[in-house]
Design a protein around this motif. Sequence first.
Motif, PDB file in Angstrom:
ATOM      1  N   CYS A 285      40.768  57.843  39.437  1.00 62.18           N
ATOM      2  CA  CYS A 285      42.124  57.568  38.846  1.00 62.18           C
ATOM      3  C   CYS A 285      42.959  57.546  40.724  1.00 62.18           C
ATOM      4  O   CYS A 285      43.125  58.643  41.549  1.00 62.18           O
ATOM      5  CB  CYS A 285      43.334  58.542  38.379  1.00 62.18           C
ATOM      6  N   TYR A 286      43.723  56.374  40.762  1.00 55.98           N
ATOM      7  CA  TYR A 286      43.922  56.357  42.246  1.00 55.98           C
ATOM      8  C   TYR A 286      45.738  55.562  41.986  1.00 55.98           C
ATOM      9  O   TYR A 286      45.660  54.601  41.473  1.00 55.98           O
ATOM     10  CB  TYR A 286      43.404  55.914  43.077  1.00 55.98           C
ATOM     11  N   ASN A 287      46.525  56.010  41.627  1.00 57.89           N
ATOM     12  CA  ASN A 287      48.057  55.699  41.372  1.00 57.89           C
ATOM     13  C   ASN A 287      48.128  54.884  39.833  1.00 57.89           C
ATOM     14  O   ASN A 287      48.005  53.969  40.302  1.00 57.89           O
ATOM     15  CB  ASN A 287      48.532  54.780  42.226  1.00 57.89           C
ATOM     16  N   GLU A 288      47.332  55.349  39.270  1.00 56.67           N
ATOM     17  CA  GLU A 288      47.784  55.046  37.753  1.00 56.67           C
ATOM     18  C   GLU A 288      48.267  55.944  36.875  1.00 56.67           C
ATOM     19  O   GLU A 288      48.015  55.661  35.457  1.00 56.67           O
ATOM     20  CB  GLU A 288      45.750  55.300  36.932  1.00 56.67           C
ATOM     21  N   SER A 289      49.333  56.399  36.744  1.00 58.93           N
ATOM     22  CA  SER A 289      49.866  56.715  36.124  1.00 58.93           C
ATOM     23  C   SER A 289      50.897  56.466  35.531  1.00 58.93           C
ATOM     24  O   SER A 289      51.342  56.540  34.191  1.00 58.93           O
ATOM     25  CB  SER A 289      51.518  57.942  37.027  1.00 58.93           C
TER      26      SER A 289
ATOM     27  N   GLY B 199      49.908  48.632  35.491  1.00 59.33           N
ATOM     28  CA  GLY B 199      49.953  48.751  37.575  1.00 59.33           C
ATOM     29  C   GLY B 199      49.242  47.836  37.795  1.00 59.33           C
ATOM     30  O   GLY B 199      49.754  47.342  37.661  1.00 59.33           O
ATOM     31  N   SER B 200      49.211  47.968  39.022  1.00 59.29           N
ATOM     32  CA  SER B 200      47.924  47.113  39.936  1.00 59.29           C
ATOM     33  C   SER B 200      46.773  47.559  40.062  1.00 59.29           C
ATOM     34  O   SER B 200      46.783  48.766  41.001  1.00 59.29           O
ATOM     35  CB  SER B 200      49.242  46.396  41.056  1.00 59.29           C
ATOM     36  N   THR B 201      46.241  45.978  41.002  1.00 61.47           N
ATOM     37  CA  THR B 201      44.601  46.256  41.450  1.00 61.47           C
ATOM     38  C   THR B 201      45.198  47.280  42.644  1.00 61.47           C
ATOM     39  O   THR B 201      45.682  47.153  43.336  1.00 61.47           O
ATOM     40  CB  THR B 201      43.907  45.231  41.653  1.00 61.47           C
ATOM     41  N   LYS B 202      43.634  47.451  43.304  1.00 63.54           N
ATOM     42  CA  LYS B 202      43.314  48.910  44.582  1.00 63.54           C
ATOM     43  C   LYS B 202      43.363  47.936  45.255  1.00 63.54           C
ATOM     44  O   LYS B 202      42.980  48.869  46.509  1.00 63.54           O
ATOM     45  CB  LYS B 202      43.307  50.223  43.990  1.00 63.54           C
ATOM     46  N   TRP B 203      42.399  47.078  45.287  1.00 62.22           N
ATOM     47  CA  TRP B 203      41.822  46.247  45.896  1.00 62.22           C
ATOM     48  C   TRP B 203      41.718  44.886  46.076  1.00 62.22           C
ATOM     49  O   TRP B 203      42.588  44.158  45.746  1.00 62.22           O
ATOM     50  CB  TRP B 203      40.156  45.418  45.087  1.00 62.22           C
ATOM     51  N   SER B 204      42.019  44.990  47.884  1.00 60.51           N
ATOM     52  CA  SER B 204      42.921  43.669  48.495  1.00 60.51           C
ATOM     53  C   SER B 204      41.782  43.081  48.724  1.00 60.51           C
ATOM     54  O   SER B 204      40.180  43.546  48.676  1.00 60.51           O
ATOM     55  CB  SER B 204      43.484  43.947  49.722  1.00 60.51           C
ATOM     56  N   PHE B 205      41.840  41.449  49.471  1.00 61.18           N
ATOM     57  CA  PHE B 205      41.007  40.608  49.675  1.00 61.18           C
ATOM     58  C   PHE B 205      39.738  41.669  50.692  1.00 61.18           C
ATOM     59  O   PHE B 205      38.859  41.581  50.557  1.00 61.18           O
ATOM     60  CB  PHE B 205      41.348  39.945  50.063  1.00 61.18           C
TER      61      PHE B 205
END
Length: 318
Positions: free
Chosen positions: A15-19, A208-214
Amino acid sequence: MAVKKKDLISIVVPCYNESEALPYFYKEIATVAKSLDADLEIICVDDGSKDDTLKKLRILAQNDSRIRYLSFSRNFGKEAAMYAGLSAAKGDYVAIMDADLQDPPSLLPEMYEAVRYGKYDSVATRRKTRDGEPPVRSFCARAFYKIMSKISDTELVEGARDFRLMRRRMVDAILSMTEYNRFTKGIFCWVGFKTKWLEYDNIERVAGSTKWSFWKLLKYSFECIYNFSTVPLDISSFSGFALCILSVIGILIVIIRALCGVPSANGWASLLCVILFVGGLQLFCIGILGKYLSRTYMETKKRPIFIVRESEEDIKKK
Ligand code: UDP
Ligand code: MG
Protein backbone atom coordinates in the motif's frame (compact mmCIF):
# COMPACT_ATOMS: atom_id res chain seq x y z
CA MET A 1 -11.03 -37.75 16.60
CA ALA A 2 -8.64 -34.89 15.86
CA VAL A 3 -10.21 -32.13 13.81
CA LYS A 4 -8.08 -31.16 10.83
CA LYS A 5 -6.79 -27.63 11.24
CA LYS A 6 -7.86 -25.20 8.54
CA ASP A 7 -5.19 -23.89 6.16
CA LEU A 8 -3.95 -20.37 6.75
CA ILE A 9 -3.85 -18.08 3.72
CA SER A 10 -1.73 -14.94 4.05
CA ILE A 11 -2.60 -12.05 1.79
CA VAL A 12 0.18 -9.55 1.17
CA VAL A 13 -1.05 -6.09 0.17
CA PRO A 14 1.50 -3.41 -0.79
CA CYS A 15 0.00 0.00 0.00
CA TYR A 16 1.42 3.32 -1.06
CA ASN A 17 -0.94 6.26 -0.53
CA GLU A 18 -3.95 3.96 -0.61
CA SER A 19 -6.02 5.59 2.13
CA GLU A 20 -8.95 6.09 -0.27
CA ALA A 21 -8.93 2.54 -1.60
CA LEU A 22 -8.35 0.71 1.72
CA PRO A 23 -11.96 0.81 3.04
CA TYR A 24 -13.24 -0.68 -0.25
CA PHE A 25 -10.51 -3.29 -0.18
CA TYR A 26 -11.27 -4.31 3.39
CA LYS A 27 -15.00 -4.59 2.69
CA GLU A 28 -14.39 -6.78 -0.36
CA ILE A 29 -11.83 -9.06 1.29
CA ALA A 30 -14.05 -9.49 4.37
CA THR A 31 -16.87 -10.67 2.09
CA VAL A 32 -14.62 -13.09 0.21
CA ALA A 33 -13.22 -14.46 3.51
CA LYS A 34 -16.68 -15.80 4.36
CA SER A 35 -16.72 -17.99 1.27
CA LEU A 36 -13.21 -19.37 1.85
CA ASP A 37 -12.74 -22.68 3.63
CA ALA A 38 -9.51 -21.40 5.22
CA ASP A 39 -8.28 -18.94 7.82
CA LEU A 40 -7.00 -15.62 6.61
CA GLU A 41 -4.31 -13.17 7.65
CA ILE A 42 -3.98 -9.93 5.73
CA ILE A 43 -0.58 -8.28 5.80
CA CYS A 44 -0.75 -4.71 4.58
CA VAL A 45 2.64 -3.19 3.89
CA ASP A 46 2.59 0.59 4.14
CA ASP A 47 5.37 1.62 1.78
CA GLY A 48 6.12 4.99 3.41
CA SER A 49 2.76 6.52 2.45
CA LYS A 50 2.33 10.27 2.79
CA ASP A 51 -1.44 10.14 3.30
CA ASP A 52 -3.59 8.52 6.02
CA THR A 53 -2.83 4.93 4.98
CA LEU A 54 -0.98 4.08 8.20
CA LYS A 55 -3.70 5.62 10.38
CA LYS A 56 -6.34 3.53 8.59
CA LEU A 57 -4.23 0.39 8.93
CA ARG A 58 -3.86 0.95 12.68
CA ILE A 59 -7.65 1.20 13.06
CA LEU A 60 -8.26 -1.87 10.87
CA ALA A 61 -5.71 -3.91 12.85
CA GLN A 62 -7.28 -2.86 16.16
CA ASN A 63 -10.75 -3.90 15.03
CA ASP A 64 -9.91 -7.09 13.15
CA SER A 65 -7.28 -9.53 14.41
CA ARG A 66 -6.84 -10.94 10.90
CA ILE A 67 -5.25 -7.66 9.80
CA ARG A 68 -1.53 -7.24 10.34
CA TYR A 69 0.57 -4.40 9.03
CA LEU A 70 4.15 -3.29 8.51
CA SER A 71 5.03 0.32 7.94
CA PHE A 72 8.31 1.24 6.22
CA SER A 73 10.58 4.06 7.34
CA ARG A 74 10.29 5.56 3.82
CA ASN A 75 9.09 4.61 0.34
CA PHE A 76 11.09 1.55 -0.74
CA GLY A 77 8.93 0.63 -3.76
CA LYS A 78 6.42 -2.14 -4.48
CA GLU A 79 9.12 -4.77 -4.96
CA ALA A 80 10.43 -4.21 -1.42
CA ALA A 81 6.87 -4.12 -0.04
CA MET A 82 6.10 -7.51 -1.62
CA TYR A 83 9.31 -9.01 -0.23
CA ALA A 84 8.57 -7.66 3.25
CA GLY A 85 5.03 -9.05 3.14
CA LEU A 86 6.22 -12.46 1.97
CA SER A 87 8.84 -12.55 4.76
CA ALA A 88 6.22 -11.70 7.40
CA ALA A 89 3.59 -14.16 6.09
CA LYS A 90 2.97 -17.22 8.24
CA GLY A 91 0.42 -18.89 5.98
CA ASP A 92 0.49 -22.30 4.30
CA TYR A 93 -0.47 -20.35 1.18
CA VAL A 94 0.41 -16.76 0.38
CA ALA A 95 -1.27 -14.39 -2.06
CA ILE A 96 -0.04 -11.02 -3.28
CA MET A 97 -2.72 -8.51 -4.15
CA ASP A 98 -2.94 -4.76 -4.89
CA ALA A 99 -4.95 -2.55 -2.58
CA ASP A 100 -6.90 -0.86 -5.37
CA LEU A 101 -9.11 -3.89 -6.25
CA GLN A 102 -7.54 -4.15 -9.70
CA ASP A 103 -6.70 -7.68 -8.54
CA PRO A 104 -10.20 -8.98 -7.77
CA PRO A 105 -10.28 -10.77 -4.36
CA SER A 106 -13.34 -12.66 -5.67
CA LEU A 107 -10.91 -14.90 -7.62
CA LEU A 108 -9.35 -16.17 -4.38
CA PRO A 109 -11.70 -19.17 -3.78
CA GLU A 110 -11.01 -20.43 -7.32
CA MET A 111 -7.27 -19.91 -6.84
CA TYR A 112 -7.28 -21.71 -3.53
CA GLU A 113 -9.14 -24.70 -5.01
CA ALA A 114 -6.44 -25.04 -7.67
CA VAL A 115 -3.47 -25.09 -5.27
CA ARG A 116 -5.13 -26.87 -2.38
CA TYR A 117 -4.81 -30.44 -3.61
CA GLY A 118 -1.23 -30.07 -4.79
CA LYS A 119 -1.81 -30.20 -8.53
CA TYR A 120 -0.44 -26.69 -8.87
CA ASP A 121 2.07 -24.79 -6.74
CA SER A 122 0.76 -21.42 -7.71
CA VAL A 123 -2.12 -19.76 -9.49
CA ALA A 124 -1.18 -16.60 -11.34
CA THR A 125 -3.30 -14.08 -13.18
CA ARG A 126 -2.97 -12.11 -16.37
CA ARG A 127 -5.00 -9.35 -17.93
CA LYS A 128 -6.64 -10.28 -21.22
CA THR A 129 -7.18 -6.67 -22.21
CA ARG A 130 -5.57 -3.36 -21.45
CA ASP A 131 -8.78 -1.32 -21.78
CA GLY A 132 -8.66 1.99 -19.99
CA GLU A 133 -4.90 2.26 -20.39
CA PRO A 134 -3.26 4.97 -22.56
CA PRO A 135 -2.47 3.44 -26.03
CA VAL A 136 1.22 4.46 -25.85
CA ARG A 137 1.59 2.60 -22.57
CA SER A 138 -0.08 -0.55 -23.98
CA PHE A 139 2.13 -0.41 -27.07
CA CYS A 140 5.31 -0.08 -25.01
CA ALA A 141 4.22 -2.86 -22.65
CA ARG A 142 3.63 -5.24 -25.58
CA ALA A 143 6.96 -4.32 -27.16
CA PHE A 144 8.67 -4.91 -23.83
CA TYR A 145 7.27 -8.44 -23.45
CA LYS A 146 8.26 -9.27 -27.05
CA ILE A 147 11.83 -8.05 -26.53
CA MET A 148 12.12 -9.76 -23.15
CA SER A 149 10.95 -13.11 -24.48
CA LYS A 150 13.69 -12.91 -27.12
CA ILE A 151 16.59 -11.83 -24.92
CA SER A 152 15.91 -13.65 -21.67
CA ASP A 153 15.82 -17.32 -20.67
CA THR A 154 13.05 -16.47 -18.23
CA GLU A 155 9.70 -16.75 -19.97
CA LEU A 156 7.67 -13.67 -19.00
CA VAL A 157 3.94 -13.89 -19.65
CA GLU A 158 2.38 -10.86 -21.33
CA GLY A 159 -0.08 -8.99 -19.15
CA ALA A 160 0.94 -11.02 -16.07
CA ARG A 161 0.02 -9.34 -12.79
CA ASP A 162 1.78 -9.72 -9.46
CA PHE A 163 -1.56 -11.08 -8.19
CA ARG A 164 -1.03 -14.77 -7.42
CA LEU A 165 -1.52 -17.42 -4.77
CA MET A 166 1.43 -19.66 -3.93
CA ARG A 167 2.19 -22.67 -1.79
CA ARG A 168 4.62 -22.21 1.11
CA ARG A 169 7.36 -24.05 -0.76
CA MET A 170 7.31 -21.57 -3.62
CA VAL A 171 7.22 -18.62 -1.20
CA ASP A 172 10.32 -19.97 0.56
CA ALA A 173 12.06 -20.29 -2.81
CA ILE A 174 11.26 -16.64 -3.59
CA LEU A 175 12.45 -15.54 -0.15
CA SER A 176 15.73 -17.35 -0.70
CA MET A 177 16.42 -14.89 -3.52
CA THR A 178 17.62 -11.97 -1.46
CA GLU A 179 18.88 -9.77 -4.29
CA TYR A 180 18.63 -6.03 -3.75
CA ASN A 181 17.60 -5.16 -7.32
CA ARG A 182 14.34 -7.07 -7.46
CA PHE A 183 12.04 -7.83 -10.37
CA THR A 184 9.45 -10.13 -8.84
CA LYS A 185 7.63 -10.99 -12.08
CA GLY A 186 10.90 -12.46 -13.32
CA ILE A 187 11.63 -14.16 -9.99
CA PHE A 188 8.22 -15.92 -10.10
CA CYS A 189 9.18 -17.45 -13.44
CA TRP A 190 12.78 -18.12 -12.46
CA VAL A 191 11.93 -20.26 -9.41
CA GLY A 192 9.81 -22.51 -11.64
CA PHE A 193 7.00 -24.63 -10.05
CA LYS A 194 3.71 -25.60 -11.67
CA THR A 195 1.60 -22.54 -12.33
CA LYS A 196 -1.99 -22.27 -13.46
CA TRP A 197 -2.94 -19.08 -15.29
CA LEU A 198 -6.27 -17.34 -14.85
CA GLU A 199 -7.33 -14.57 -17.19
CA TYR A 200 -9.56 -11.62 -16.55
CA ASP A 201 -10.50 -8.32 -18.14
CA ASN A 202 -8.71 -5.23 -16.96
CA ILE A 203 -10.44 -3.50 -14.05
CA GLU A 204 -9.98 0.21 -13.29
CA ARG A 205 -8.73 1.06 -9.79
CA VAL A 206 -11.50 1.62 -7.26
CA ALA A 207 -10.16 4.89 -5.81
CA GLY A 208 -6.98 6.96 -5.72
CA SER A 209 -4.54 7.13 -8.62
CA THR A 210 -1.82 4.97 -10.14
CA LYS A 211 1.66 5.33 -8.64
CA TRP A 212 3.40 4.49 -11.91
CA SER A 213 4.37 7.24 -14.28
CA PHE A 214 5.47 6.33 -17.80
CA TRP A 215 9.13 6.98 -16.89
CA LYS A 216 8.90 4.92 -13.72
CA LEU A 217 7.56 2.01 -15.81
CA LEU A 218 10.30 2.45 -18.40
CA LYS A 219 12.94 2.36 -15.65
CA TYR A 220 11.28 -0.73 -14.20
CA SER A 221 11.42 -2.52 -17.56
CA PHE A 222 15.15 -1.75 -17.91
CA GLU A 223 15.56 -3.13 -14.39
CA CYS A 224 14.03 -6.35 -15.66
CA ILE A 225 16.35 -6.49 -18.69
CA TYR A 226 19.49 -5.96 -16.59
CA ASN A 227 18.31 -8.46 -13.96
CA PHE A 228 17.30 -11.29 -16.22
CA SER A 229 19.42 -10.95 -19.31
CA THR A 230 23.01 -10.30 -20.28
CA VAL A 231 22.11 -9.80 -23.94
CA PRO A 232 22.92 -6.04 -23.79
CA LEU A 233 26.52 -7.04 -22.99
CA ASP A 234 26.51 -9.39 -25.99
CA ILE A 235 25.15 -6.58 -28.17
CA SER A 236 27.94 -4.23 -27.09
CA SER A 237 30.69 -6.77 -27.71
CA PHE A 238 29.12 -7.78 -31.04
CA SER A 239 28.90 -4.17 -32.23
CA GLY A 240 32.56 -3.67 -31.27
CA PHE A 241 33.47 -6.76 -33.26
CA ALA A 242 31.38 -5.70 -36.26
CA LEU A 243 33.07 -2.27 -36.28
CA CYS A 244 36.51 -3.92 -36.22
CA ILE A 245 35.60 -5.98 -39.30
CA LEU A 246 34.28 -2.85 -40.99
CA SER A 247 37.46 -0.92 -40.27
CA VAL A 248 39.66 -3.79 -41.58
CA ILE A 249 37.64 -3.75 -44.82
CA GLY A 250 38.08 0.05 -44.95
CA ILE A 251 41.86 -0.23 -44.46
CA LEU A 252 42.10 -2.88 -47.19
CA ILE A 253 40.18 -0.67 -49.62
CA VAL A 254 42.46 2.31 -48.87
CA ILE A 255 45.62 0.16 -49.39
CA ILE A 256 44.33 -1.37 -52.64
CA ARG A 257 43.36 2.08 -53.93
CA ALA A 258 46.83 3.41 -53.03
CA LEU A 259 48.52 0.45 -54.79
CA CYS A 260 46.41 1.08 -57.89
CA GLY A 261 47.44 4.72 -57.80
CA VAL A 262 43.95 6.00 -56.98
CA PRO A 263 44.12 8.67 -54.25
CA SER A 264 41.73 8.15 -51.30
CA ALA A 265 38.89 10.59 -50.68
CA ASN A 266 40.16 13.56 -48.71
CA GLY A 267 37.07 14.73 -46.85
CA TRP A 268 37.40 15.68 -43.19
CA ALA A 269 33.60 15.61 -42.77
CA SER A 270 33.35 11.87 -43.38
CA LEU A 271 36.28 11.32 -41.02
CA LEU A 272 34.58 13.37 -38.33
CA CYS A 273 31.38 11.33 -38.71
CA VAL A 274 33.31 8.08 -38.30
CA ILE A 275 35.15 9.37 -35.22
CA LEU A 276 31.89 10.58 -33.67
CA PHE A 277 30.18 7.28 -34.44
CA VAL A 278 32.94 5.17 -32.93
CA GLY A 279 33.20 7.48 -29.91
CA GLY A 280 29.45 7.31 -29.35
CA LEU A 281 29.41 3.55 -29.67
CA GLN A 282 32.25 3.24 -27.16
CA LEU A 283 30.42 5.40 -24.64
CA PHE A 284 27.21 3.41 -25.23
CA CYS A 285 29.00 0.11 -24.57
CA ILE A 286 30.76 1.49 -21.49
CA GLY A 287 27.33 2.66 -20.29
CA ILE A 288 25.89 -0.84 -20.63
CA LEU A 289 28.89 -2.28 -18.79
CA GLY A 290 28.41 0.38 -16.11
CA LYS A 291 24.78 -0.66 -15.62
CA TYR A 292 25.79 -4.21 -14.78
CA LEU A 293 28.68 -3.00 -12.66
CA SER A 294 26.48 -0.63 -10.66
CA ARG A 295 24.10 -3.50 -9.94
CA THR A 296 26.98 -5.66 -8.76
CA TYR A 297 28.12 -2.73 -6.61
CA MET A 298 24.69 -2.34 -5.00
CA GLU A 299 24.45 -6.10 -4.37
CA THR A 300 27.87 -6.23 -2.68
CA LYS A 301 26.79 -3.53 -0.22
CA LYS A 302 24.18 -5.99 1.13
CA ARG A 303 21.84 -3.21 2.19
CA PRO A 304 18.49 -4.30 3.64
CA ILE A 305 15.69 -4.47 1.07
CA PHE A 306 13.34 -2.60 3.44
CA ILE A 307 13.33 -1.03 6.91
CA VAL A 308 10.28 -1.35 9.17
CA ARG A 309 9.31 1.62 11.33
CA GLU A 310 6.15 0.23 12.90
CA SER A 311 4.04 -2.93 12.87
CA GLU A 312 0.86 -4.26 14.48
CA GLU A 313 3.02 -5.75 17.26
CA ASP A 314 3.57 -2.17 18.45
CA ILE A 315 -0.17 -1.68 19.03
CA LYS A 316 -0.37 -4.88 21.05
CA LYS A 317 2.45 -3.66 23.31
CA LYS A 318 0.64 -0.41 24.14
N1 UDP B 1 2.73 0.45 -4.53
C1 UDP B 1 3.66 0.37 -3.49
N2 UDP B 1 4.79 1.16 -3.55
C2 UDP B 1 5.04 2.01 -4.59
C3 UDP B 1 4.09 2.05 -5.66
C4 UDP B 1 2.96 1.26 -5.59
O1 UDP B 1 3.48 -0.38 -2.53
O2 UDP B 1 6.06 2.70 -4.56
C5 UDP B 1 1.51 -0.39 -4.46
C6 UDP B 1 0.21 0.37 -4.62
O3 UDP B 1 -0.26 0.88 -3.39
C7 UDP B 1 -0.74 -0.70 -5.17
C8 UDP B 1 0.22 -1.56 -6.01
O4 UDP B 1 1.54 -1.28 -5.55
O5 UDP B 1 -1.33 -1.48 -4.17
C9 UDP B 1 0.11 -1.27 -7.50
O6 UDP B 1 0.26 0.12 -7.73
P1 UDP B 1 -0.66 0.91 -8.74
O7 UDP B 1 -2.10 0.49 -8.58
O8 UDP B 1 -0.38 2.36 -8.58
O9 UDP B 1 -0.10 0.38 -10.12
P2 UDP B 1 -0.93 0.02 -11.46
O10 UDP B 1 -2.04 -0.92 -11.03
O11 UDP B 1 -1.45 1.31 -11.97
O12 UDP B 1 0.08 -0.65 -12.33
MG1 MG C 1 -3.40 -0.59 -9.63
